[in-house]
Design a protein around this motif. Sequence first.
Motif, short mmCIF file in Angstrom:
data_model
loop_
_atom_site.label_atom_id
_atom_site.label_comp_id
_atom_site.label_asym_id
_atom_site.label_seq_id
_atom_site.Cartn_x
_atom_site.Cartn_y
_atom_site.Cartn_z
N LEU A 108 0.82 -1.20 0.00
CA LEU A 108 0.00 0.00 0.00
C LEU A 108 0.85 1.26 0.00
N ASN A 109 0.30 2.34 -0.57
CA ASN A 109 0.79 3.72 -0.43
C ASN A 109 2.17 3.97 -1.03
N ALA A 110 2.54 3.23 -2.05
CA ALA A 110 3.85 3.48 -2.67
C ALA A 110 3.92 4.86 -3.28
N GLU A 111 2.82 5.31 -3.91
CA GLU A 111 2.83 6.61 -4.58
C GLU A 111 2.94 7.78 -3.60
N GLN A 112 2.68 7.53 -2.32
CA GLN A 112 2.76 8.60 -1.32
C GLN A 112 4.14 8.67 -0.66
N SER A 113 5.03 7.77 -0.98
CA SER A 113 6.32 7.70 -0.31
C SER A 113 7.27 8.78 -0.82
N PRO A 114 8.22 9.22 0.03
CA PRO A 114 9.25 10.15 -0.43
C PRO A 114 10.09 9.57 -1.58
N ALA A 115 10.25 8.27 -1.59
CA ALA A 115 11.04 7.65 -2.66
C ALA A 115 10.44 7.95 -4.02
N VAL A 116 9.12 7.94 -4.10
CA VAL A 116 8.45 8.18 -5.38
C VAL A 116 8.21 9.67 -5.59
N LYS A 117 7.67 10.36 -4.58
CA LYS A 117 7.27 11.76 -4.74
C LYS A 117 8.46 12.71 -4.81
N LEU A 118 9.50 12.45 -4.03
CA LEU A 118 10.63 13.38 -3.97
C LEU A 118 11.83 12.91 -4.78
N ALA A 119 12.11 11.62 -4.73
CA ALA A 119 13.30 11.10 -5.41
C ALA A 119 13.00 10.60 -6.81
#
Length: 211
Positions: A108-119
């Motif tokens: 769950l919630n991969a798209e909300q992670s800093p790894a996806v959103k910021l990096a």
Amino acid sequence: MKFTASSRSAQGSSASRRLRLAGRVPAIVYGGKSAPANIELDHNEIYHALNKEEFHASILDMVLDGKSEQVLVRDVQWHPYRQLVLHVDFQRVDANQALNTRVPVHYLNAEQSPAVKLAGQVITHGPSELDISCLPANLPQFIEVDLSNMVGGARLHLSDITLPIGVKYMPHGADVNPIMAQAAEVKVVEEDTPAAETPAAPAAPEAPAAE
């Protein structure tokens, strides 16, 4: 979840073939204090039930000849190319005895992670199922893995996840702490640029033939 079953006395490949032609599915239930029993199921009912994820990871109420008992799906045989159930194995469940089974994993919630959103990275998932041991009352329908806190380049191991109460992971082999998720840069595949063709050298003039 509940399904109905009937006892069957006829056995063998010919009997099973006749059952399937009549819209029935041969099956077996074993375990517990009772002897294994050959049973049959309605194909349409069990087909639709088996296409639900929770049917494979839940304690089921099987009504066999009007009497209810709790079972767990252990094995399903499908036709190699048709949407037909050929055979099902069920195991009786003892409320006081731990059982070993597999449960699905929901990420769950991969798209909300800093790894996806910021990096701008992608998160790859680990196993889609986990082998666990627990008492029937503690059996989860699935295990959730929250990826919302993953940062760039991070790895999430099983030890970083809180399993449901009473649930123990059963490793196979030496991997007692598998990677459940990993964040990494998106790999861009560069196409090879064809080298410029070197113009062919002009052919040398042929020597005049001797007279």
